[in-house]
Scaffold this motif. Structure first.
Motif, mmCIF file in Angstrom:
data_model
loop_
_atom_site.group_PDB
_atom_site.id
_atom_site.type_symbol
_atom_site.label_atom_id
_atom_site.label_comp_id
_atom_site.label_asym_id
_atom_site.label_seq_id
_atom_site.Cartn_x
_atom_site.Cartn_y
_atom_site.Cartn_z
ATOM 1 N N LEU A 1 3.347 2.422 -10.063
ATOM 2 C CA LEU A 1 4.366 3.012 -9.196
ATOM 3 C C LEU A 1 4.736 2.076 -8.054
ATOM 4 N N LEU A 2 3.755 1.354 -7.538
ATOM 5 C CA LEU A 2 4.049 0.426 -6.450
ATOM 6 C C LEU A 2 4.957 -0.696 -6.922
ATOM 7 N N VAL A 3 4.710 -1.202 -8.111
ATOM 8 C CA VAL A 3 5.581 -2.254 -8.660
ATOM 9 C C VAL A 3 6.990 -1.706 -8.890
ATOM 10 N N GLN A 4 7.088 -0.477 -9.404
ATOM 11 C CA GLN A 4 8.409 0.124 -9.614
ATOM 12 C C GLN A 4 9.132 0.322 -8.287
ATOM 13 N N GLY A 5 8.400 0.764 -7.275
ATOM 14 C CA GLY A 5 9.030 0.960 -5.974
ATOM 15 C C GLY A 5 9.486 -0.328 -5.331
ATOM 16 N N LEU A 6 8.694 -1.403 -5.497
ATOM 17 C CA LEU A 6 9.079 -2.689 -4.920
ATOM 18 C C LEU A 6 10.281 -3.284 -5.635
ATOM 19 N N GLU A 7 10.362 -3.090 -6.952
ATOM 20 C CA GLU A 7 11.497 -3.644 -7.694
ATOM 21 C C GLU A 7 12.779 -2.859 -7.438
ATOM 22 N N SER A 8 12.674 -1.531 -7.391
ATOM 23 C CA SER A 8 13.864 -0.695 -7.174
ATOM 24 C C SER A 8 14.146 -0.417 -5.708
ATOM 25 N N LYS A 9 13.198 -0.799 -4.821
ATOM 26 C CA LYS A 9 13.333 -0.533 -3.382
ATOM 27 C C LYS A 9 13.542 0.960 -3.120
ATOM 28 N N ASP A 10 12.810 1.780 -3.841
ATOM 29 C CA ASP A 10 12.868 3.226 -3.679
ATOM 30 C C ASP A 10 11.920 3.626 -2.554
ATOM 31 N N ASN A 11 12.473 4.071 -1.429
ATOM 32 C CA ASN A 11 11.647 4.419 -0.279
ATOM 33 C C ASN A 11 10.763 5.629 -0.552
ATOM 34 N N VAL B 1 3.857 -7.739 0.793
ATOM 35 C CA VAL B 1 3.558 -8.183 2.156
ATOM 36 C C VAL B 1 4.749 -7.943 3.072
ATOM 37 N N GLU B 2 5.963 -8.221 2.572
ATOM 38 C CA GLU B 2 7.155 -7.991 3.390
ATOM 39 C C GLU B 2 7.344 -6.505 3.675
ATOM 40 N N GLU B 3 7.098 -5.649 2.670
ATOM 41 C CA GLU B 3 7.243 -4.212 2.866
ATOM 42 C C GLU B 3 6.203 -3.682 3.847
ATOM 43 N N VAL B 4 4.976 -4.173 3.720
ATOM 44 C CA VAL B 4 3.919 -3.741 4.633
ATOM 45 C C VAL B 4 4.211 -4.206 6.052
ATOM 46 N N SER B 5 4.781 -5.409 6.194
ATOM 47 C CA SER B 5 5.103 -5.908 7.525
ATOM 48 C C SER B 5 6.140 -5.026 8.212
ATOM 49 N N VAL B 6 7.111 -4.527 7.452
ATOM 50 C CA VAL B 6 8.119 -3.641 8.032
ATOM 51 C C VAL B 6 7.502 -2.289 8.374
ATOM 52 N N ILE C 1 7.233 10.648 -12.362
ATOM 53 C CA ILE C 1 6.653 9.969 -11.204
ATOM 54 C C ILE C 1 6.026 10.972 -10.246
ATOM 55 N N GLU C 2 6.696 12.097 -10.030
ATOM 56 C CA GLU C 2 6.151 13.117 -9.135
ATOM 57 C C GLU C 2 4.823 13.650 -9.656
ATOM 58 N N GLU C 3 4.730 13.866 -10.977
ATOM 59 C CA GLU C 3 3.486 14.377 -11.548
ATOM 60 C C GLU C 3 2.363 13.344 -11.449
ATOM 61 N N ARG C 4 2.715 12.084 -11.595
ATOM 62 C CA ARG C 4 1.695 11.052 -11.443
ATOM 63 C C ARG C 4 1.157 11.016 -10.021
ATOM 64 N N LEU C 5 2.063 11.110 -9.048
ATOM 65 C CA LEU C 5 1.624 11.084 -7.658
ATOM 66 C C LEU C 5 0.767 12.291 -7.330
ATOM 67 N N GLU C 6 1.152 13.476 -7.835
ATOM 68 C CA GLU C 6 0.358 14.667 -7.571
ATOM 69 C C GLU C 6 -1.018 14.564 -8.228
ATOM 70 N N ASN D 1 6.865 5.188 0.127
ATOM 71 C CA ASN D 1 6.225 5.972 1.184
ATOM 72 C C ASN D 1 5.030 6.760 0.648
ATOM 73 N N LYS D 2 5.178 7.359 -0.533
ATOM 74 C CA LYS D 2 4.094 8.160 -1.080
ATOM 75 C C LYS D 2 2.906 7.291 -1.493
ATOM 76 N N VAL D 3 3.179 6.076 -1.968
ATOM 77 C CA VAL D 3 2.079 5.203 -2.376
ATOM 78 C C VAL D 3 1.411 4.550 -1.170
ATOM 79 N N LEU D 4 2.201 4.048 -0.236
ATOM 80 C CA LEU D 4 1.649 3.308 0.898
ATOM 81 C C LEU D 4 1.014 4.200 1.949
ATOM 82 N N GLN D 5 1.224 5.516 1.882
ATOM 83 C CA GLN D 5 0.649 6.393 2.892
ATOM 84 C C GLN D 5 -0.809 6.743 2.606
#
Length: 611
Positions: free
Chosen positions: A453-463, A494-499, A424-429, A467-471
Motif C-alpha cells: 500500500l505504501l508503494v501504491q500511495g507513493l506512486e499515485s500520490k494518494d494522500n 524520504v521526501e514524503e516523510v520530510s513533508v 485497500i480499505e479492507e486491507r488497512l482495517e 496518511n493511513k499507512v504513515l500514521q
C-alpha cells in the motif's frame, strides 16, 4: 600477474580475469555481480544473488584457469590431442556475513556456498594455484582453509590480534602472506609463522608477490600497501632474517586500490607494475629487484582519464573520470583500462608511451557509455527462490528481507469462485486489527500489506493511503515495512516523510528506519544534498529551537512544581505528568510556541519564584 587478492570492503570489488584478461568481474551498489567481456565490450553475465547472497559482497577473486567442458564435445583429431584451452571459470565472492560463494561463469550458476568458517565479514580470499583449496581472512581475526571438494573447512587458525584484511598466495603454493596491522608469512604445511614484517602505521589492504623464486634464495620479493598510505612498499625475504625494513618504496598520489604486475623471474628482467589509486589515477613503474634502494621511486608514467559531454563547448574543461582497474599487456605497449561507473564500466585497450611522464586520455563519456547489451551472448541468471531463501537489499551488511515462495503450478490453478480480492480499505482495517486480538498470519499479512500500500500511495500520490499507512506508530511494523520496500521507493518515501514531519512528530520513526536500513543506497545517489534539502533544512531548524524549548521546559517544570506544593498530593503527580508530556514533545511544540507568544504580549506572566 594480477594482484587479485582481497579487496577492501570500503571499496567496490573490481578485478580482471587472469592470463587472457578476457573478463571483468565487479559488484556495484545494487549488489549484483556483473561480468563484462573485455574483447566485445558487452555484458557477458549478470548474476542476481537473491536466493543465496544474504549480505553485501566484500571481495571478488578469480580462480586459476582450468579446462572446462561447455556443450557437446566432438572427438578430437590426433593433431589436436594435448591442446586444451584453459578458461577462467570460478569466482569466489566473500560476503559481510562470513560466507563465501563460489560462482561458475561457464555454467552461469552458483557452484557452492561455504558457511561456518567465519562469524564475521570476509575481507579477503585466495585460491591455491594447484589444489582445490581456498583461504579466507575475516574480521574475526582468523584464517580459514577450505576444501572445495567437500565445502567444509580443513582447519582454522588465529592470524592476528585484529582483522585479517589481506591475503596472498605464493606462486608455488607453499607460502601464504596475511596482513592486518602487521604482515606475517606462513608456512602452509605446518601453519607456522616463518617471518613477520612491520612497517605500516595503518591497516594493510594490499599484498602481492613480485617474484616466483623460493625464499631460501634471497630472491623472493612481495609488495604491500596500506590504507591512507601513499607509499607502496617492497619487502625482501632473506634467509639470514635481516628483512625488518622494506627495500624499495614506490610513491603514489593516493591509497592503492588495484594492483597488477608482471613478475620478474631473473635479476636481468625488470618488474613491471601498474597501480590504480583511490583518486582514480594509474601509475606505471619499472624496476629491477636486486636489493635495497634508499630513495622512493616515482612512476615512469601516470595516466588520467578525463571526459567531456557531446555538447561541450570550446571553453568547457574535461572532468576527471576515475579508473576502476588496469592490467598490463605482455607487449609492453598497451594497457587494458576499466573506468567510469561500476554499473556500466568502459573497457578500453589504450596504447601507453612510457617516455611521457603524464598522459591524459580525453574521452567522450556520453557517447562511450551508451554500450549496447548483446542479447546473443548475455546470460542473465536469476536463481530459483524457495521458502528458505532470503533476498538481498543493498544497504548495511546483513540486511535481509524474506521472499515469498513462488507458488507451484497446481496452486496457481486452484483458484475457486469464492476467492475475492480485498480492497485497500479492507486491507488497512485488517492490518490495524493486529493490536486488537491475536490471529493467524496477521503479522506477516500486515507488513506485506503496508509495504504494498505504501508503494501504491507513493506512486499515485494518494494522500488517503499515505496518511493511513504513515500514521502507524508501531516501531516493529515500521521497520519491517521499510525493509520490504523496493529501492526506487526509498527516495520518494524520504521526501514524503520530510513533508509530513512538520505536521506529525512521530514521522521520526519512519525516517529513522529508512536511514538505518538504506544509508548505503542513499549515499550512492548523485546530488543527494539537493534532493534532501528540505530534510536538512528541517533538521537545522529543529536543532536551532531545541535549546529554547529546553529552557521553556525547565521554567514550566519549576512553575508547576511550585504551584503543586500548595495543592494536594494527587495534584502533584498530575502536574508532573503534564510537565513530562511537554518535555517529551507529545504536545507537538504547539503549546510551547503559543505560550511564548502570549508571554511576549503580557497575557501570561511568571510569578516570582521563592524557595
Amino acid at each position: 600477474m594480477a594482484a587479485d587478492g582481497g579487496v577492501s570492503s570500503l571499496m567496490l570489488p573490481c578485478v580482471f580475469s587472469p592470463k587472457s584478461h578476457q573478463y571483468l568481474a565487479l559488484c556495484a551498489q545494487d549488489g549484483r555481480l556483473r561480468i563484462w567481456n573485455s574483447d566485445s565490450k558487452t555484458l557477458h553475465q549478470e548474476y542476481v544473488p537473491s536466493a543465496h547472497l544474504s549480505a553485501t559482497c566484500t571481495c571478488i577473486v578469480w580462480g586459476p584457469c582450468r579446462t572446462t567442458k561447455e556443450g557437446p564435445q566432438r572427438k578430437k583429431r590426433k593433431s589436436e590431442v594435448g591442446q586444451t584451452a584453459e578458461k577462467p571459470d570460478l569466482l569466489a565472492l566473500g560476503t559481510a556475513t562470513g560466507s563465501i560463494l563460489i560462482y561458475s561463469t561457464v555454467k552461469g550458476s552458483l557452484q557452492c556456498t561455504l558457511d561456518g568458517g567465519h562469524n564475521a565479514g570476509v575481507n579477503c580470499v585466495q585460491w591455491h594455484p594447484e589444489e582445490s583449496v581456498l583461504y579466507s581472512g575475516s574480521d574475526d581475526t582468523h584464517i580459514a582453509e577450505w576444501d572445495l571438494q567437500t565445502g567444509k573447512t580443513r582447519c582454522k587458525w588465529k592470524a592476528d590480534r585484529t582483522s585479517v584484511t589481506s591475503l596472498c598466495m605464493s606462486p608455488d603454493g607453499k607460502w601464504l602472506l596475511s596482513a592486518g596491522m602487521a604482515i606475517k608469512m606462513w608456512e602452509l604445511e605446518t601453519k607456522a609463522v616463518y617471518r613477520k614484517f612491520t612497517g605500516h602505521s595503518t591497516t594493510v589492504t594490499t599484498l602481492c608477490f613480485a617474484t616466483t623464486r623460493p625464499p631460501d634464495s634471497n630472491g623472493l620479493y612481495f609488495l604491500s600497501g596500506a590504507a591512507h598510505d601513499r607509499l607502496l612498499s617492497v619487502w625482501q625475504v632473506r634467509t639470514d632474517g635481516k628483512d625488518k625494513n622494506s627495500v624499495v618504496s614506490f610513491t603514489l598520489t593516493d591509497e592503492p586500490k588495484h594492483i597488477d604486475l608482471l613478475t620478474s623471474n631473473s635479476k636481468e628482467e625488470p618488474m613491471r607494475l601498474a597501480v590504480v589509486c583511490k583518486d582514480g589515477q594509474l601509475h606505471l613503474f619499472e624496476h629491477f629487484l636486486n636489493g635495497p634502494c634508499k630513495k622512493p621511486l616515482s612512476p615512469v608514467c601516470s595516466v588520467q582519464v578525463s571526459g567531456v559531454g557531446t555538447k561541450a563547448s570550446e571553453g568547457d574543461t574535461p572532468v576527471p573520470v576515475p579508473l576502476l582497474a588496469a592490467t598490463l599487456s605482455s607487449d609492453k605497449q598497451n594497457v587494458l583500462l576499466a573506468y567510469g561507473s561500476h554499473l556500466q564500466p568502459v573497457i578500453e585497450r589504450a596504447p601507453v608511451n612510457t617516455s611521457e611522464r603524464h598522459i591524459c586520455l580525453i574521452r567522450d563519456i556520453c557517447a562511450t557509455l551508451s554500450l549496447s547489451l548483446d542479447t546473443a551472448i548475455t546470460k542473465v541468471k536469476t536463481p530459483v527462490v524457495n521458502e528458505k531463501s532470503k533476498i538481498l537489499v543493498p544497504g548495511l551488511p546483513g540486511h535481509q528481507a524474506p521472499v515469498k515462495a513462488t507458488p507451484s503450478e497446481p496452486e496457481k490453478r486452484k483458484k475457486g469462485p469464492s476467492s475475492t480480492e480485498m480492497t485497500i480499505e479492507e486491507r488497512l482495517e485488517l492490518s490495524a486489527a493486529e493490536g486488537k486480538g491475536p490471529g493467524k498470519g496477521v503479522s506477516s499479512l500486515q507488513t506485506d500489506s503496508f509495504a504494498v500500500l505504501l508503494v501504491q500511495g507513493l506512486e499515485s500520490k494518494d494522500n488517503t493511503i499515505l496518511n493511513k499507512v504513515l500514521q502507524t506508530r508501531k516501531e516493529t511494523l515500521i521497520r519491517n515495512t521499510v525493509a520490504r520496500l523496493p529501492l526506487p521507493a526509498i527516495l520518494p518515501l524520504v521526501e514524503e516523510v520530510s513533508v509530513s514531519f512538520l505536521e506529525a512528530i512521530f514521522m521520526v520513526q519512519w525516517l529513522k528506519a529508512v536511514l538505518t536500513q538504506h544509508t548505503s543506497y542513499l549515499s550512492s545517489l548523485p546530488d543527494l544534498v539537493s534532493q534532501l534539502g528540505r530534510l536538512y533544512h528541517m533538521i537545522e531548524s529543529r536543532v536551532k529551537w531545541y535549546q529554547q524549548l529546553t529552557r521553556l521546559h525547565g521554567k514550566l517544570h519549576l512553575l508547576m512544581t511550585q504551584v503543586a506544593t500548595s495543592n494536594s498530593a494527587p495534584r502533584v503527580s498530575e502536574l508532573d505528568h503534564t510537565a513530562k508530556l511537554v518535555y517529551e514533545g507529545e504536545t507537538n511544540m504547539a503549546f510551547g510556541s503559543l505560550w511564548a507568544e502570549k508571554h511576549e504580549k503580557g497575557e501570561v506572566t511568571i510569578p516570582l519564584m521563592t524557595t
